[in-house]
Design a protein around this motif. Structure first.
Motif, PDB file in Angstrom:
ATOM      1  N   GLY A 152      35.180  49.788 -23.252  1.00 48.26           N
ATOM      2  CA  GLY A 152      34.091  48.821 -23.152  1.00 48.26           C
ATOM      3  C   GLY A 152      33.822  48.375 -21.747  1.00 48.26           C
ATOM      4  N   SER A 153      34.116  49.229 -20.781  1.00 45.35           N
ATOM      5  CA  SER A 153      33.901  48.884 -19.380  1.00 45.35           C
ATOM      6  C   SER A 153      32.414  48.915 -19.054  1.00 45.35           C
ATOM      7  N   SER A 154      32.099  48.465 -17.872  1.00 48.00           N
ATOM      8  CA  SER A 154      30.710  48.437 -17.429  1.00 48.00           C
ATOM      9  C   SER A 154      30.151  49.849 -17.332  1.00 48.00           C
ATOM     10  N   ALA A 155      28.858  49.937 -17.107  1.00 47.41           N
ATOM     11  CA  ALA A 155      28.179  51.238 -17.071  1.00 47.41           C
ATOM     12  C   ALA A 155      28.862  52.179 -16.087  1.00 47.41           C
ATOM     13  N   GLY A 202      30.519  56.978  -8.782  1.00 48.27           N
ATOM     14  CA  GLY A 202      31.848  56.798  -8.196  1.00 48.27           C
ATOM     15  C   GLY A 202      32.932  56.748  -9.243  1.00 48.27           C
ATOM     16  N   LYS A 203      32.703  55.994 -10.313  1.00 48.46           N
ATOM     17  CA  LYS A 203      33.680  55.919 -11.392  1.00 48.46           C
ATOM     18  C   LYS A 203      33.852  57.288 -12.066  1.00 48.46           C
ATOM     19  N   LEU A 204      32.745  57.995 -12.202  1.00 41.12           N
ATOM     20  CA  LEU A 204      32.810  59.326 -12.827  1.00 41.12           C
ATOM     21  C   LEU A 204      33.698  60.261 -12.020  1.00 41.12           C
ATOM     22  N   VAL A 205      33.558  60.240 -10.713  1.00 40.32           N
ATOM     23  CA  VAL A 205      34.375  61.106  -9.853  1.00 40.32           C
ATOM     24  C   VAL A 205      35.848  60.724  -9.957  1.00 40.32           C
ATOM     25  N   ALA A 221      25.847  59.704 -23.276  1.00 42.27           N
ATOM     26  CA  ALA A 221      26.171  58.914 -22.085  1.00 42.27           C
ATOM     27  C   ALA A 221      26.367  59.805 -20.872  1.00 42.27           C
ATOM     28  N   ALA A 222      26.990  60.954 -21.074  1.00 39.15           N
ATOM     29  CA  ALA A 222      27.184  61.907 -19.978  1.00 39.15           C
ATOM     30  C   ALA A 222      25.849  62.426 -19.474  1.00 39.15           C
ATOM     31  N   ALA A 223      24.910  62.670 -20.395  1.00 39.78           N
ATOM     32  CA  ALA A 223      23.592  63.163 -20.004  1.00 39.78           C
ATOM     33  C   ALA A 223      22.863  62.144 -19.143  1.00 39.78           C
ATOM     34  N   VAL A 224      22.989  60.855 -19.504  1.00 40.94           N
ATOM     35  CA  VAL A 224      22.309  59.799 -18.747  1.00 40.94           C
ATOM     36  C   VAL A 224      22.830  59.734 -17.318  1.00 40.94           C
TER      37      VAL A 224
END
Length: 475
Positions: A364-367, A371-374, A419-422
């Protein structure tokens, strides 16, 4: 002019000095080739005579064949003792039977077959073209001759044989090979409108294929017979058969009763996993049992989306277990469906991205930001990177990883996939992921440059070119 590459020429053959011999080529013994001829990719049997200015390409000449001045042969078969007169043109796929004659100046259309054999009801595709055709076609004549001799007409029979000999001989010239001196074509019906006034032989008409019976449309059956005969001839374009097969395959898939159609309906109702409903994913996987040329992949089960199945295997795998166990499981499925390592890499990459976004949704973290993805991707590669190194055999597998990222960026599906697509579809996330995979030695520069070249050729309007033409990706 002689190109000795893949060429065999008997020392007992004579070839004119101005004649061109281009391999591969096989010349049998006692051949005589005139001046200014062209012979290429052909086979000539023994005792053949080719006069001046002839062209013989992609053809097979049996023994005792005569080709007169200026004749042109392209992809044909001349059987024992056949003759092609001066200036005649014989096109691809033609077969000139034993003892037949193509008249002077005749233009024989492609896939025509000429035979001297008597027409019988049950003749097959080789009637009149094999070595024994002449003797077989005259069994009835020999039988009737024998009956005449038994009634006291022995002397008359001898005279009759001489007359028959003269009848055949009169239709040829002095240069006719000896094989034609046998009375094998006494009662041959000649289609002079096809083989010319000085020609000999009738046009062979194939019988209908076995799957057609007397109740079927006669024209349709004859057309099928002609098409089958053509497909067995030299020079036939086999892509025509492939196109017909592909059309039948498409019709079979759209019949509304196939298992594949039922599976497609089930996928439409499956709201938890909508990969098959996505337009981009559908383009990739609806024909997953076909190769790049549209042919059925040997060992591949119809209706099985191998990439989706491989992805699901990875999603079900517990990261507490050794990655080697997962590799064995993926390999087993790969071999069972004759899949590729590229398919495995696609499935693994999709699973890794989904796991990243599943964890994000659970926490439930923020969007998710680029950077977070990496950061999450680097953490995941600590475990999955070993598997990628096991599966990546070269640039093809590495490009498959990039293609899977493109597919996810342009598609939807489950909540994690959506979510990954967005995130991946927005700048500069795709470039960050690509850079991370390069830094972690999962994808090298060669694969990236090959992928970039493909997308550059497609242009900015291509759906798959959107990510490539983003400015961060260019940078």
């Amino acid at each position: 002019v002689v190109n000795s590459r893949k060429m065999s020429c008997s020392k007992r053959s004579h070839v004119g000095r101005s004649t061109q011999l281009l391999g591969p080529l096989l010349l049998g013994p006692n051949n005589s080739i005139g001046e200014h001829c062209l012979l290429q990719r052909s086979v000539l049997g023994p005792n053949c005579t080719v006069m001046d200015s002839c062209s013989i390409i992609d053809s097979h000449l049996w023994g005792n064949v005569l080709v007169e001045e200026g004749a042109q042969l392209q992809g044909v078969i001349l059987c024992e003792g056949a003759i092609v007169r001066k200036g005649a043109v014989v096109e691809r796929g033609c077969v000139i039977g034993r003892g037949c004659v193509v008249g002077e100046g005749v233009h024989l259309k492609e896939f025509t077959r000429i035979t001297c054999a008597a027409e019988v009801e049950d003749e097959d595709d080789y009637s009149g073209f094999d070595d024994s055709s002449g003797s077989d076609s005259n069994e009835d004549e020999e039988s009737s001759s024998s009956e005449d001799s038994n009634t006291g007409g022995g002397d008359e029979e001898d005279n009759g044989s001489e007359g028959s000999y003269e009848k055949v001989k009169s239709k040829t010239v002095d240069s006719t090979p000896e094989i034609l001196a046998e009375p094998t074509a006494i009662d041959t019906v000649t289609n002079h409108e096809i083989v010319g006034k000085d020609g000999l032989g009738r046009v062979y008409t194939p019988s209908a294929p076995d799957e057609y019976d007397s109740d079927d449309d006669e024209e349709e059956a004859q057309a099928a017979a002609m098409e089958l005969m053509k497909s067995q001839s030299i020079g036939y374009d086999m892509t025509l058969i492939y196109q017909k097969w592909k059309k039948l395959q498409v019709d079979d898939e759209d019949d509304g009763f196939s298992l594949e159609g039922m599976e497609s309906d089930a996928d439409d109702m499956d709201m938890e996993d909508e990969w098959a409903n996505d337009a981009t994913a559908g383009d990739m996987h609806t024909t997953d049992h076909l190769d790049d040329e549209g042919m059925q992949i040997a060992g591949r089960q119809k209706g099985v989306d191998v990439v989706k199945e491989l992805r699901d295997i990875c999603l079900e795998h517990e990261m507490s277990n050794p990655v080697e166990n997962l590799r064995i499981e993926l390999n087993s499925f790969k071999f069972s469906q004759n899949a590729t390592y590229g398919d495995c890499c696609k499935g693994v990459m999709m699973a890794v991205m989904e796991k990243i976004f599943e964890e994000s949704l659970v926490e439930g973290s923020s969007a998710m930001t680029p950077g977070k993805l990496v950061t999450s991707l680097k953490k995941m590669l600590g475990y999955w990177g070993t598997l990628f190194q096991m599966l990546c055999m070269g640039p093809d597998e590495e490009k498959a990883i990039i293609h899977s990222l493109e597919s996810m960026a342009l598609g939807g599906g489950s909540k994690a996939a959506a979510a990954a697509a967005v995130v991946l579809g927005k700048e500069p996330a795709f470039r960050f992921v690509l850079q991370t995979l390069h830094d972690q030695e999962i994808v090298n520069e060669e694969a990236i440059f090959e992928w970039a070249l493909e997308r550059k050729e497609e242009g900015k309007d291509s759906p798959m070119g959107v990510l490539f033409w983003q400015q961060p990706t260019q940078d």
